[in-house]
Design a protein around this motif. Structure first.
Motif, PDB file in Angstrom:
ATOM      1  N   PRO A  93      46.945  45.843  39.353  1.00  0.00           N
ATOM      2  CA  PRO A  93      47.466  46.255  40.661  1.00  0.00           C
ATOM      3  C   PRO A  93      48.923  45.800  40.852  1.00  0.00           C
ATOM      4  O   PRO A  93      49.295  44.712  40.411  1.00  0.00           O
ATOM      5  CB  PRO A  93      46.550  45.540  41.662  1.00  0.00           C
ATOM      6  CG  PRO A  93      45.354  45.113  40.886  1.00  0.00           C
ATOM      7  CD  PRO A  93      45.799  44.922  39.483  1.00  0.00           C
ATOM      8  N   ILE A  94      49.681  46.643  41.497  1.00  0.00           N
ATOM      9  CA  ILE A  94      51.085  46.328  41.798  1.00  0.00           C
ATOM     10  C   ILE A  94      51.288  46.402  43.307  1.00  0.00           C
ATOM     11  O   ILE A  94      50.858  47.375  43.944  1.00  0.00           O
ATOM     12  CB  ILE A  94      52.049  47.352  41.149  1.00  0.00           C
ATOM     13  CG1 ILE A  94      51.865  47.384  39.627  1.00  0.00           C
ATOM     14  CG2 ILE A  94      53.501  47.039  41.518  1.00  0.00           C
ATOM     15  CD1 ILE A  94      52.586  48.566  38.968  1.00  0.00           C
ATOM     16  N   ALA A 115      49.728  49.628  44.806  1.00  0.00           N
ATOM     17  CA  ALA A 115      48.585  49.450  45.702  1.00  0.00           C
ATOM     18  C   ALA A 115      49.029  49.226  47.135  1.00  0.00           C
ATOM     19  O   ALA A 115      48.288  49.528  48.075  1.00  0.00           O
ATOM     20  CB  ALA A 115      47.739  48.266  45.243  1.00  0.00           C
ATOM     21  N   ASP A 116      50.222  48.670  47.304  1.00  0.00           N
ATOM     22  CA  ASP A 116      50.695  48.416  48.661  1.00  0.00           C
ATOM     23  C   ASP A 116      52.192  48.151  48.636  1.00  0.00           C
ATOM     24  O   ASP A 116      52.802  48.128  47.571  1.00  0.00           O
ATOM     25  CB  ASP A 116      49.935  47.242  49.301  1.00  0.00           C
ATOM     26  CG  ASP A 116      49.521  47.568  50.736  1.00  0.00           C
ATOM     27  OD1 ASP A 116      50.348  48.147  51.475  1.00  0.00           O
ATOM     28  OD2 ASP A 116      48.385  47.261  51.107  1.00  0.00           O
ATOM     29  N   ARG A 123      56.344  37.861  55.069  1.00  0.00           N
ATOM     30  CA  ARG A 123      55.560  37.130  56.067  1.00  0.00           C
ATOM     31  C   ARG A 123      54.292  36.634  55.379  1.00  0.00           C
ATOM     32  O   ARG A 123      53.601  37.409  54.715  1.00  0.00           O
ATOM     33  CB  ARG A 123      55.161  38.022  57.236  1.00  0.00           C
ATOM     34  CG  ARG A 123      56.275  38.321  58.210  1.00  0.00           C
ATOM     35  CD  ARG A 123      57.000  39.571  57.815  1.00  0.00           C
ATOM     36  NE  ARG A 123      57.980  39.949  58.821  1.00  0.00           N
ATOM     37  CZ  ARG A 123      58.830  40.947  58.673  1.00  0.00           C
ATOM     38  NH1 ARG A 123      58.837  41.667  57.570  1.00  0.00           N
ATOM     39  NH2 ARG A 123      59.681  41.228  59.632  1.00  0.00           N
ATOM     40  N   GLU A 125      51.335  35.825  56.390  1.00  0.00           N
ATOM     41  CA  GLU A 125      50.044  36.450  56.732  1.00  0.00           C
ATOM     42  C   GLU A 125      49.876  37.786  56.011  1.00  0.00           C
ATOM     43  O   GLU A 125      48.800  38.113  55.512  1.00  0.00           O
ATOM     44  CB  GLU A 125      49.927  36.691  58.244  1.00  0.00           C
ATOM     45  CG  GLU A 125      50.019  35.434  59.099  1.00  0.00           C
ATOM     46  CD  GLU A 125      51.422  35.207  59.614  1.00  0.00           C
ATOM     47  OE1 GLU A 125      52.394  35.647  58.952  1.00  0.00           O
ATOM     48  OE2 GLU A 125      51.557  34.582  60.674  1.00  0.00           O
ATOM     49  N   GLU A 126      50.957  38.552  55.977  1.00  0.00           N
ATOM     50  CA  GLU A 126      50.885  39.862  55.339  1.00  0.00           C
ATOM     51  C   GLU A 126      50.702  39.722  53.824  1.00  0.00           C
ATOM     52  O   GLU A 126      49.877  40.416  53.216  1.00  0.00           O
ATOM     53  CB  GLU A 126      52.143  40.678  55.639  1.00  0.00           C
ATOM     54  CG  GLU A 126      52.082  42.069  55.028  1.00  0.00           C
ATOM     55  CD  GLU A 126      53.330  42.902  55.309  1.00  0.00           C
ATOM     56  OE1 GLU A 126      54.320  42.357  55.820  1.00  0.00           O
ATOM     57  OE2 GLU A 126      53.297  44.105  54.993  1.00  0.00           O
ATOM     58  N   ALA A 129      47.109  38.495  53.056  1.00  0.00           N
ATOM     59  CA  ALA A 129      46.107  39.531  53.331  1.00  0.00           C
ATOM     60  C   ALA A 129      46.143  40.619  52.263  1.00  0.00           C
ATOM     61  O   ALA A 129      45.103  41.084  51.786  1.00  0.00           O
ATOM     62  CB  ALA A 129      46.332  40.137  54.707  1.00  0.00           C
ATOM     63  N   LYS A 130      47.337  41.010  51.852  1.00  0.00           N
ATOM     64  CA  LYS A 130      47.434  42.117  50.891  1.00  0.00           C
ATOM     65  C   LYS A 130      47.087  41.659  49.479  1.00  0.00           C
ATOM     66  O   LYS A 130      46.518  42.423  48.703  1.00  0.00           O
ATOM     67  CB  LYS A 130      48.822  42.750  50.971  1.00  0.00           C
ATOM     68  CG  LYS A 130      48.981  43.514  52.283  1.00  0.00           C
ATOM     69  CD  LYS A 130      50.258  44.297  52.391  1.00  0.00           C
ATOM     70  CE  LYS A 130      50.194  45.197  53.631  1.00  0.00           C
ATOM     71  NZ  LYS A 130      51.422  45.956  53.841  1.00  0.00           N
ATOM     72  N   TYR A 132      44.858  39.310  48.763  1.00  0.00           N
ATOM     73  CA  TYR A 132      43.398  39.199  48.732  1.00  0.00           C
ATOM     74  C   TYR A 132      42.716  40.563  48.864  1.00  0.00           C
ATOM     75  O   TYR A 132      41.524  40.689  48.623  1.00  0.00           O
ATOM     76  CB  TYR A 132      42.900  38.258  49.825  1.00  0.00           C
ATOM     77  CG  TYR A 132      43.028  36.805  49.450  1.00  0.00           C
ATOM     78  CD1 TYR A 132      42.579  36.340  48.222  1.00  0.00           C
ATOM     79  CD2 TYR A 132      43.607  35.892  50.312  1.00  0.00           C
ATOM     80  CE1 TYR A 132      42.703  35.016  47.867  1.00  0.00           C
ATOM     81  CE2 TYR A 132      43.734  34.553  49.969  1.00  0.00           C
ATOM     82  CZ  TYR A 132      43.281  34.126  48.744  1.00  0.00           C
ATOM     83  OH  TYR A 132      43.396  32.815  48.387  1.00  0.00           O
ATOM     84  N   SER A 133      43.500  41.546  49.251  1.00  0.00           N
ATOM     85  CA  SER A 133      42.941  42.883  49.356  1.00  0.00           C
ATOM     86  C   SER A 133      42.753  43.509  47.970  1.00  0.00           C
ATOM     87  O   SER A 133      41.951  44.425  47.803  1.00  0.00           O
ATOM     88  CB  SER A 133      43.884  43.752  50.180  1.00  0.00           C
ATOM     89  OG  SER A 133      43.170  44.627  50.979  1.00  0.00           O
ATOM     90  N   VAL A 134      43.499  43.032  47.003  1.00  0.00           N
ATOM     91  CA  VAL A 134      43.423  43.664  45.681  1.00  0.00           C
ATOM     92  C   VAL A 134      42.920  42.746  44.574  1.00  0.00           C
ATOM     93  O   VAL A 134      42.603  43.222  43.488  1.00  0.00           O
ATOM     94  CB  VAL A 134      44.781  44.270  45.250  1.00  0.00           C
ATOM     95  CG1 VAL A 134      45.151  45.410  46.155  1.00  0.00           C
ATOM     96  CG2 VAL A 134      45.873  43.227  45.212  1.00  0.00           C
ATOM     97  N   ILE A 135      42.851  41.439  44.814  1.00  0.00           N
ATOM     98  CA  ILE A 135      42.253  40.574  43.800  1.00  0.00           C
ATOM     99  C   ILE A 135      41.201  39.696  44.451  1.00  0.00           C
ATOM    100  O   ILE A 135      41.233  39.472  45.656  1.00  0.00           O
ATOM    101  CB  ILE A 135      43.288  39.724  43.039  1.00  0.00           C
ATOM    102  CG1 ILE A 135      43.969  38.723  43.945  1.00  0.00           C
ATOM    103  CG2 ILE A 135      44.304  40.577  42.347  1.00  0.00           C
ATOM    104  CD1 ILE A 135      44.896  37.812  43.187  1.00  0.00           C
TER     105      ILE A 135
END
Lengths: 137, 160
Positions: A93-94, A115-116, A123, A125-126, A129-130, A132-135
């Motif tokens: 994922p990238i 991926a995002d 930031r 938080e961002e 969150a992102k 942990y969204s992919v790994i």
């Protein structure tokens, strides 16, 4: 009733820490990302340009690549394209992490299979969150 | 006709002939429109709501504050919330198959973003007429303020 015996210790394979490749020519950005993500238990490999990022991705097989767009030798869009074209790195994922806030950069990033997309300044938080969204967390 | 690109963490609203565009991954765009008044706007946020967190200098990167700011902008244009129509887009999970660890992926932020949008709009009493969310691809949204129409297209993966 037979008392439960302590089971002999088994050597369970230790789960390695997820590895993130940080590809950015700006030292500040690398330090910021590392500072935020070190607390989350990740390990890092660093590349300062796109060509180095390709080499490190092939050798380190990271779980995730955070990729800047504006880098010397090969920019982030070209790097993403080359990563996707190589079977050894195609499934990593990238997430693009960049100052580029124009429509074309967003569109090119997603068209290259990112991926995002995260706009700098980063930031925490961002980013967390992102990531942990992919790994796996 | 003016055309503006709405960045993550931005809220834009206006009246008359204008087009708002954005490109989404896991982020969500909420479009509000009062077609008969030719008033509308878009909020593009990237994170579901958190109790105290803030995004940069403001809170518009978070779902609830972003949607509330957009609703407030509608009120400031003289439009009651009861006449608004909402459209919700984005919230994809674009991680590629075959993550090297072989473990399931983590908590999908896109899905949580969508849930936040739906809950917040429900709380505000604004019906959602159109929803195109989830999936594993980026989206391009083109929203016409004066008609309330939204065109959504998949950002297709380039061949090489």
């Amino acid at each position: 009733m037979t008392p439960e015996r302590a089971r002999p210790a088994r050597s369970t394979p230790s789960r390695r820490k997820p590895v993130i490749l940080l590809a950015d020519d700006q030292e500040t950005s690398i330090v910021v990302a590392q500072t935020i993500l070190t607390e989350q238990g990740f390990e890092f490999v660093v590349a300062r340009d796109g060509v180095e990022a390709l080499d490190k991705a092939r050798s380190a097989r990271p779980d995730l690549i955070l990729l800047d767009i504006g880098m010397p030798r090969l920019d982030g869009i070209g790097t993403a394209r080359a990563l996707r074209a190589d079977p050894a790195t195609a499934s990593i994922p990238i997430i693009m992490v960049t100052t580029r806030g124009d429509e074309a950069s967003f569109e090119q990033a997603y068209a290259r299979g990112c991926a995002d997309y995260i706009l700098k300044p980063i930031r925490s938080e961002e980013l967390i969150a992102k990531v942990y969204s992919v790994i796996p967390s | 006709m003016t055309r503006s690109f709405v960045l993550p963490g931005e809220v834009r609203a206006g009246a008359g002939s204008a087009v708002l565009t954005t490109i989404l991954g896991s982020g969500v765009a909420v479009c509000l429109a009062a077609c008969d008044r030719r008033v509308g706007g878009m909020a593009h946020f990237v994170l579901p709501d958190g109790p105290t967190a803030r995004y940069g200098g403001g809170a518009l990167g978070w779902g609830r504050p972003a949607i509330e700011a957009l609703a407030t902008a509608m009120l400031e244009h003289g439009v009651r919330l009861s006449v608004l129509d909402a459209k919700v887009f984005g919230g994809a999970q674009i991680a590629q198959a075959g993550v090297p660890t072989g473990l399931p992926v983590g908590s999908p932020v896109g899905e949580r973003n969508v849930r936040t949008a739906i809950e917040e709009l429900e709380w505000l009493g604004i019906p959602v007429s159109t929803r195109d969310t989830g999936g594993s691809f980026g989206r391009k949204v083109v929203f016409e303020i004066h008609t309330g129409r939204a065109m959504v297209s998949e950002v297709r993966r380039a061949a090489s």
